[in-house]
Design an enzyme around this catalytic site. Structure first.
Site, PDB file in Angstrom:
ATOM      1  N   GLU A  21      -4.662   0.721   8.164  1.00 30.72           N
ATOM      2  CA  GLU A  21      -3.997   1.588   7.192  1.00 30.72           C
ATOM      3  C   GLU A  21      -4.989   1.928   6.076  1.00 30.72           C
ATOM      4  O   GLU A  21      -6.074   1.367   5.991  1.00 30.72           O
ATOM      5  CB  GLU A  21      -2.783   0.865   6.605  1.00 30.72           C
ATOM      6  CG  GLU A  21      -1.838   0.292   7.630  1.00 30.72           C
ATOM      7  CD  GLU A  21      -0.678   1.226   7.992  1.00 30.72           C
ATOM      8  OE1 GLU A  21      -0.385   2.134   7.205  1.00 30.72           O
ATOM      9  OE2 GLU A  21      -0.087   1.022   9.061  1.00 30.72           O
TER      10      GLU A  21
ATOM     11  N   LYS B 188      -8.276   7.704   5.538  1.00 31.84           N
ATOM     12  CA  LYS B 188      -8.780   6.687   6.469  1.00 31.84           C
ATOM     13  C   LYS B 188     -10.218   6.951   6.909  1.00 31.84           C
ATOM     14  O   LYS B 188     -10.698   6.340   7.853  1.00 31.84           O
ATOM     15  CB  LYS B 188      -7.860   6.632   7.683  1.00 31.84           C
ATOM     16  CG  LYS B 188      -6.439   6.231   7.314  1.00 31.84           C
ATOM     17  CD  LYS B 188      -5.733   5.725   8.514  1.00 31.84           C
ATOM     18  CE  LYS B 188      -4.252   5.930   8.394  1.00 31.84           C
ATOM     19  NZ  LYS B 188      -3.619   5.697   9.682  1.00 31.84           N
TER      20      LYS B 188
ATOM     21  N   ARG C 230       3.701   6.260  19.485  1.00 32.41           N
ATOM     22  CA  ARG C 230       3.699   5.224  18.456  1.00 32.41           C
ATOM     23  C   ARG C 230       5.065   4.589  18.467  1.00 32.41           C
ATOM     24  O   ARG C 230       6.059   5.234  18.763  1.00 32.41           O
ATOM     25  CB  ARG C 230       3.501   5.818  17.061  1.00 32.41           C
ATOM     26  CG  ARG C 230       2.184   6.482  16.832  1.00 32.41           C
ATOM     27  CD  ARG C 230       2.315   7.298  15.561  1.00 32.41           C
ATOM     28  NE  ARG C 230       1.143   8.125  15.311  1.00 32.41           N
ATOM     29  CZ  ARG C 230       0.141   7.761  14.518  1.00 32.41           C
ATOM     30  NH1 ARG C 230       0.162   6.600  13.922  1.00 32.41           N
ATOM     31  NH2 ARG C 230      -0.867   8.565  14.308  1.00 32.41           N
TER      32      ARG C 230
END
Ligand SMILES: [Zn+2]
Length: 262
Positions: free
Chosen positions: A3, A51, A252
């Site tokens: 994350e 990210k 996901r």
């Protein structure tokens, strides 16, 4: 998948180890950069944008940005000479040696070298960075609302809206906000409050190696719903549900409490 706070912490670790040092050896173990040698280059800094990791290296009058991304399994680790690596050698994609430190990027999902002037091509599309110096809550809300019929879970994961949320924080954030993951963005009550919470959640976790959203750092008690399928909800005891969403191959897992999140 790491994350935003993990990426932020990685940038800090790289910065502490390399910034201000000249590279004595570089080893790029990806085909596109196999012939590149930046030894002698001066490492200016490493920053995170969402990210993405950006390491600035000045080498022979060229200003480079080494762009890396952890994607699913990647990690940067810092070693000193002679220290045994904690991951297999064949997973190393980049090895940067500077002063006493060796930074090794393992299983990176992205490694590229771009002129620093072109950095915007890498990160220009990103929404406000939850842990960036330019965090802008109103802009994040505006971008989320640009597609009001989109399910909130998908919109939160779209780094063009706001940068730094992965699957875990999306699930936790939706639980804490009492919002079902499929709720349309435009029908979410108090979206600004939810976005503010996202910011606080990453801020609270960015300096510690374990991530918790419950306020409890004990093993097995750190999260509300993420990876807790079929276990009782911590608030209402209803079994937490899980569902695979997204395109085949790119699914996901979505976790939620059917009672607390309606
Ligand atoms: Zn519940």
């Amino acid at each position: 998948m790491p994350e935003g706070d993990t990426v932020w912490r990685t940038a800090r670790a790289l910065d502490r180890a390399l910034a201000g040092h000249r590279l004595t050896e570089t080893d790029f173990r990806v085909p596109s950069l196999a012939a590149v040698d930046l030894s002698g280059g001066l490492v200016r800094q490493t920053v995170s944008r969402g990210k993405h990791l950006l390491t600035h290296i000045d080498h022979d009058d060229h200003f480079w940005t080494l762009h890396t991304h952890l994607k699913m399994e990647g990690a940067w680790q810092i070693y000193t000479a002679g220290q045994k690596w904690r991951r297999p050698t064949h997973e190393a994609r980049v090895v940067l040696t500077a002063g006493p430190h060796i930074a090794v990027g393992f299983a990176l999902g992205m490694v590229e070298l771009v002129p620093r002037a072109d950095e915007h091509r890498i990160v220009g599309h990103l929404g406000p960075d939850l842990l960036g110096p330019d965090w802008d809550e109103q802009e994040a809300v505006r971008r989320l609302l640009s597609d009001p019929r989109r399910p909130l879970r998908d919109a939160l994961l779209d780094q063009r809206n706001l940068a730094g949320i992965g699957n875990m924080y999306a699930a936790e954030l939706l639980f804490i906000s009492g919002v079902h993951p499929d709720t349309a963005v435009g029908e979410t009550k108090d979206l600004a409050r939810l976005v503010k919470r996202a910011h606080l959640m990453l801020e609270a976790n960015k300096d510690r190696p374990v991530q918790a959203t419950t306020g409890n750092l004990r093993n097995g008690e750190r999260l509300w719903v993420y990876r807790r399928d079929r276990q009782p909800c911590r608030r209402c005891q209803t079994p937490v549900r899980v569902e695979l969403i997204g395109e085949p191959g790119l699914e996901r897992a979505s976790y939620w409490c059917p009672s607390c999140q309606s």
